[in-house]
Write a protein that holds these residues in place. Structure first.
Motif, PDB file in Angstrom:
ATOM      1  N   ASP A  46       0.886  -1.500   0.025  1.00 36.48           N
ATOM      2  CA  ASP A  46      -0.053  -0.041   0.099  1.00 36.48           C
ATOM      3  C   ASP A  46       0.991   1.279  -0.049  1.00 36.48           C
ATOM      4  O   ASP A  46       0.464   2.326  -0.702  1.00 36.48           O
ATOM      5  CB  ASP A  46      -0.843   0.064   1.141  1.00 36.48           C
ATOM      6  N   ILE A  47       1.863   1.339   0.897  1.00 37.48           N
ATOM      7  CA  ILE A  47       2.753   2.644   1.187  1.00 37.48           C
ATOM      8  C   ILE A  47       3.507   2.911  -0.202  1.00 37.48           C
ATOM      9  O   ILE A  47       3.629   4.152  -0.297  1.00 37.48           O
ATOM     10  CB  ILE A  47       3.682   2.564   2.473  1.00 37.48           C
ATOM     11  N   LEU A  48       3.722   1.926  -1.025  1.00 41.67           N
ATOM     12  CA  LEU A  48       4.321   2.432  -2.343  1.00 41.67           C
ATOM     13  C   LEU A  48       3.360   3.308  -3.343  1.00 41.67           C
ATOM     14  O   LEU A  48       4.140   4.149  -3.719  1.00 41.67           O
ATOM     15  CB  LEU A  48       4.569   0.962  -3.135  1.00 41.67           C
ATOM     16  N   TYR A  49       2.020   2.807  -3.523  1.00 43.70           N
ATOM     17  CA  TYR A  49       1.242   3.619  -4.085  1.00 43.70           C
ATOM     18  C   TYR A  49       1.001   4.968  -3.450  1.00 43.70           C
ATOM     19  O   TYR A  49       0.713   6.029  -4.057  1.00 43.70           O
ATOM     20  CB  TYR A  49       0.164   2.930  -4.166  1.00 43.70           C
ATOM     21  N   VAL A  50       0.875   4.949  -2.266  1.00 42.44           N
ATOM     22  CA  VAL A  50       0.408   6.057  -1.333  1.00 42.44           C
ATOM     23  C   VAL A  50       1.647   7.046  -1.321  1.00 42.44           C
ATOM     24  O   VAL A  50       1.564   8.281  -1.773  1.00 42.44           O
ATOM     25  CB  VAL A  50       0.411   5.726   0.213  1.00 42.44           C
ATOM     26  N   ALA A  51       2.741   6.796  -1.408  1.00 48.35           N
ATOM     27  CA  ALA A  51       3.960   7.525  -1.601  1.00 48.35           C
ATOM     28  C   ALA A  51       4.032   8.254  -3.028  1.00 48.35           C
ATOM     29  O   ALA A  51       4.324   9.356  -3.220  1.00 48.35           O
ATOM     30  CB  ALA A  51       5.298   6.689  -1.397  1.00 48.35           C
ATOM     31  N   ARG A  52       3.679   7.294  -3.997  1.00 47.05           N
ATOM     32  CA  ARG A  52       3.657   7.775  -5.353  1.00 47.05           C
ATOM     33  C   ARG A  52       2.603   8.774  -5.514  1.00 47.05           C
ATOM     34  O   ARG A  52       2.809   9.991  -5.979  1.00 47.05           O
ATOM     35  CB  ARG A  52       3.564   6.698  -6.396  1.00 47.05           C
ATOM     36  N   ASP A  53       1.512   8.561  -4.879  1.00 48.55           N
ATOM     37  CA  ASP A  53       0.319   9.535  -4.931  1.00 48.55           C
ATOM     38  C   ASP A  53       0.707  10.913  -4.252  1.00 48.55           C
ATOM     39  O   ASP A  53       0.196  11.858  -4.891  1.00 48.55           O
ATOM     40  CB  ASP A  53      -0.822   8.933  -4.171  1.00 48.55           C
ATOM     41  N   GLU A  54       1.563  11.025  -3.220  1.00 48.96           N
ATOM     42  CA  GLU A  54       1.937  12.142  -2.590  1.00 48.96           C
ATOM     43  C   GLU A  54       3.181  12.812  -3.121  1.00 48.96           C
ATOM     44  O   GLU A  54       3.450  13.725  -2.803  1.00 48.96           O
ATOM     45  CB  GLU A  54       2.258  11.878  -1.052  1.00 48.96           C
ATOM     46  N   GLY A  55       3.523  12.175  -4.409  1.00 50.34           N
ATOM     47  CA  GLY A  55       4.484  12.826  -5.124  1.00 50.34           C
ATOM     48  C   GLY A  55       6.026  12.532  -4.857  1.00 50.34           C
ATOM     49  O   GLY A  55       6.786  13.052  -5.336  1.00 50.34           O
ATOM     50  N   LEU A  56       6.357  11.325  -4.133  1.00 47.94           N
ATOM     51  CA  LEU A  56       7.481  10.804  -3.995  1.00 47.94           C
ATOM     52  C   LEU A  56       7.954   9.533  -4.926  1.00 47.94           C
ATOM     53  O   LEU A  56       6.794   9.169  -5.558  1.00 47.94           O
ATOM     54  CB  LEU A  56       7.563  10.195  -2.659  1.00 47.94           C
ATOM     55  N   THR A  57       9.050   9.596  -5.349  1.00 45.15           N
ATOM     56  CA  THR A  57       9.558   8.314  -5.960  1.00 45.15           C
ATOM     57  C   THR A  57       9.802   6.942  -4.994  1.00 45.15           C
ATOM     58  O   THR A  57      10.628   7.160  -4.044  1.00 45.15           O
ATOM     59  CB  THR A  57      10.701   8.571  -6.571  1.00 45.15           C
ATOM     60  N   PRO A  58       8.860   6.048  -4.844  1.00 39.48           N
ATOM     61  CA  PRO A  58       9.106   4.930  -4.131  1.00 39.48           C
ATOM     62  C   PRO A  58      10.088   3.862  -4.708  1.00 39.48           C
ATOM     63  O   PRO A  58      10.136   3.509  -5.949  1.00 39.48           O
ATOM     64  CB  PRO A  58       7.525   4.204  -4.119  1.00 39.48           C
ATOM     65  N   ALA A  59      10.612   3.405  -3.818  1.00 42.00           N
ATOM     66  CA  ALA A  59      11.836   2.365  -4.087  1.00 42.00           C
ATOM     67  C   ALA A  59      12.040   1.480  -3.062  1.00 42.00           C
ATOM     68  O   ALA A  59      11.643   1.594  -1.796  1.00 42.00           O
ATOM     69  CB  ALA A  59      12.973   2.953  -4.639  1.00 42.00           C
ATOM     70  N   PHE A  60      12.658   0.389  -3.126  1.00 43.90           N
ATOM     71  CA  PHE A  60      13.343  -0.565  -2.155  1.00 43.90           C
ATOM     72  C   PHE A  60      14.853  -0.305  -2.190  1.00 43.90           C
ATOM     73  O   PHE A  60      15.369  -0.231  -3.139  1.00 43.90           O
ATOM     74  CB  PHE A  60      12.848  -2.130  -2.491  1.00 43.90           C
ATOM     75  N   GLU A  61      15.265  -0.585  -0.799  1.00 45.48           N
ATOM     76  CA  GLU A  61      16.575  -0.617  -0.859  1.00 45.48           C
ATOM     77  C   GLU A  61      16.955  -1.578   0.300  1.00 45.48           C
ATOM     78  O   GLU A  61      16.490  -1.595   1.461  1.00 45.48           O
ATOM     79  CB  GLU A  61      17.344   0.657  -0.510  1.00 45.48           C
ATOM     80  N   ILE A  62      17.593  -2.780  -0.083  1.00 42.60           N
ATOM     81  CA  ILE A  62      17.667  -3.998   0.755  1.00 42.60           C
ATOM     82  C   ILE A  62      19.046  -4.420   0.896  1.00 42.60           C
ATOM     83  O   ILE A  62      19.802  -4.134  -0.188  1.00 42.60           O
ATOM     84  CB  ILE A  62      16.719  -5.033   0.219  1.00 42.60           C
ATOM     85  N   PRO A  63      19.461  -4.997   2.134  1.00 41.76           N
ATOM     86  CA  PRO A  63      20.830  -5.801   2.077  1.00 41.76           C
ATOM     87  C   PRO A  63      20.787  -7.166   1.238  1.00 41.76           C
ATOM     88  O   PRO A  63      19.616  -7.617   1.145  1.00 41.76           O
ATOM     89  CB  PRO A  63      20.963  -6.096   3.665  1.00 41.76           C
ATOM     90  N   GLY A  64      21.763  -7.403   0.833  1.00 43.95           N
ATOM     91  CA  GLY A  64      21.907  -8.622  -0.076  1.00 43.95           C
ATOM     92  C   GLY A  64      22.000  -9.873   0.883  1.00 43.95           C
ATOM     93  O   GLY A  64      23.015 -10.725   0.629  1.00 43.95           O
ATOM     94  N   ILE A  65      21.132 -10.259   1.671  1.00 42.40           N
ATOM     95  CA  ILE A  65      21.183 -11.418   2.489  1.00 42.40           C
ATOM     96  C   ILE A  65      20.739 -12.649   1.327  1.00 42.40           C
ATOM     97  O   ILE A  65      21.402 -13.694   1.639  1.00 42.40           O
ATOM     98  CB  ILE A  65      19.987 -11.259   3.588  1.00 42.40           C
ATOM     99  N   ARG A  66      19.756 -12.579   0.860  1.00 45.98           N
ATOM    100  CA  ARG A  66      19.591 -13.557  -0.258  1.00 45.98           C
ATOM    101  C   ARG A  66      18.669 -12.964  -1.460  1.00 45.98           C
ATOM    102  O   ARG A  66      18.153 -11.724  -1.277  1.00 45.98           O
ATOM    103  CB  ARG A  66      18.711 -14.618   0.561  1.00 45.98           C
TER     104      ARG A  66
END
Length: 331
Positions: free
Chosen positions: A142-162
Motif C-alpha cells: 500500500d505505502i508504495l502507491y501512497v508515496a507515489r500519490d503524494e509525489g514521491l518516487t518509491p523504491a526498495f533498498e535492501i541488504p543482499g542477504i538472499r
C-alpha cells in the motif's frame, strides 16, 4: 538501472545526513550502526556532529553537495526534525538538490505528505527481512502507491542477504521504481551479531560477507530496475569521490590531493621568520599558532639542503575533524 540519487552518490556528490539514532521497530541483527550512532539523538552531516543549522549547510557547501541522503536509525521517528532539514536544504540549494531517505517503516499517508511537502524526492523502503516474500497485500504494498500519490518516487533498498523474486514483481507491477541491493557487509557495529547468525567475512575482504552474492545476481541482477551496489564500489568510488570533492574545495595552494582524496602537506616548528629569510613565497606556507604548514616537497628540499632542521609530511582527511592518516618524519 541507477536512480538519480545513486548517480549523485556514485559521483561522491551526496551528503549523508544522519538525523536520529533510534529505531523502535526492531533490532536487526545486521544493523551496521556503531556505538556513537546507535540509540542517540545526535545529528551528523557526513562525519561532522551537527550543533546548528549552519553546520549542515557548511558541510554541504564544503563538499559541493549535489544532494543529500537522509538516514538513521529511523528518520520517520524524528519526522519534525527530518522535515526541518529537508526544508533547510531545499531553501538553500533549490529544487535541484536531490534528496532521498532510507526507512524501515511504512509511516502512512500523513508522513508521506509531510515528507513530500518538505522537499523529499525519493523514499527507499526496507521491509523487515522476516516478511520478505510475503509483502503483497500488506501495508508495504500500500505505502508504495501512497508515496507515489503524494509525489514521491518509491523504491526498495535492501541488504543482499538472499535473492527474493517478490521485489521483482513489485517492479514489474509498477509499484516501485527501482530496487537497490547492497552487498551484505559486516561492520564494527554488527559483526558479533552477524557471526552469531553464522555469517563470516569473504576471504581477502574487509567488510563483504561470504554469502549468496552470485545467487542474488543470477535471480535479480538482470532486471533493468535492480542495481547491485558492491562494498568495493562504496569504498573505492562513493566514499573516495566524496573525499576528493571536499579536498578540491578546501585545499590550499600548497596542498596535494592523493588518489584516495586525502590532503598532503609539510609541517615544521621552525620559526616563521626563517621562511621570510629564505624568500619562500607566501602562497607556499601558512603560519599556525605553534608551527608552520608548508608544501611538503618544499619542506623536504629545505631540510635536505640544510635550510631547516626538522619537519614531517602529514597526510589527513579533508573532513571536518581532519583525521590524520599518516605522519612521515623528515630530518
Amino acid at each position: 538501472m541507477i536512480s538519480r540519487g545513486c548517480e549523485q552518490c556514485a559521483k561522491g556528490g551526496k551528503m549523508v545526513l544522519f538525523v536520529y539514532g533510534y529505531c523502535d521497530q526492531r533490532d536487526c541483527f545486521y544493523c551496521p550502526l556503531g556505538k556513537n550512532r546507535k540509540n542517540v539523538t545526535d545529528v551528523y552531516a557526513n562525519e561532522r556532529l551537527v550543533e546548528t543549522d549552519a553546520d549542515v549547510l557548511e558541510e554541504a557547501h564544503r563538499m559541493d553537495a549535489l544532494g543529500t541522503s537522509i538516514t538513521g536509525g529511523e528518520p520517520q521517528e524524528a519526522l519534525d526534525r527530518t522535515c526541518h532539514y529537508l526544508e533547510l536544504l531545499k531553501d538553500e540549494f533549490g529544487e535541484d538538490h536531490h534528496t532521498h531517505l532510507y526507512t524501515g517503516i511504512t509511516g502512512g499517508r500523513e508522513n508521506m505528505r509531510r515528507l513530500s511537502d518538505a522537499g523529499l524526492d525519493e523514499i527507499r523502503f526496507h521491509p523487515p527481512y522476516e516478511q520478505w516474500g510475503d509483502l503483497h497485500g500488506t501495508e508495504w504494498e500500500d505505502i508504495l502507491y501512497v508515496a507515489r500519490d503524494e509525489g514521491l518516487t518509491p523504491a526498495f533498498e535492501i541488504p543482499g542477504i538472499r535473492a527474493e523474486e517478490e521485489f521483482l514483481e513489485f517492479l514489474d507491477e509498477g509499484a516501485a521504481d527501482f530496487c537497490n541491493v547492497n552487498e551484505f557487509e559486516m561492520s564494527d557495529g554488527n559483526y558479533r551479531r552477524m557471526q552469531e547468525q553464522g555469517f563470516e567475512l569473504k576471504e581477502d575482504h574487509m567488510s563483504a560477507v561470504d554469502g549468496d552474492r552470485e545467487e542474488i545476481l543470477d535471480v535479480m541482477g538482470d532486471h533493468e530496475k535492480v542495481y547491485f551496489c558492491t562494498s568495493v564500489f562504496k569504498d573505492a568510488a562513493q566514499h573516495r569521490r566524496r573525499l576528493k570533492r571536499m579536498a578540491r574545495n578546501i585545499r590550499r595552494e600548497f596542498d596535494d590531493i592523493t588518489d584516495d582524496g586525502t590532503l598532503v602537506y609539510g609541517k615544521t616548528t621552525a620559526a616563521p621568520e626563517r621562511f621570510e629569510e629564505l624568500g619562500v613565497p607566501e602562497e607556499f606556507y601558512t603560519v599556525k599558532t605553534n608551527h608552520v604548514e608548508v608544501a611538503w616537497w618544499l619542506l623536504e628540499e629545505m631540510i635536505d639542503e640544510g635550510d631547516l632542521d626538522e619537519g614531517e609530511i602529514v597526510e589527513q582527511y579533508p573532513t571536518y575533524d581532519g583525521q590524520v592518516v599518516e605522519r612521515t618524519p623528515l630530518a
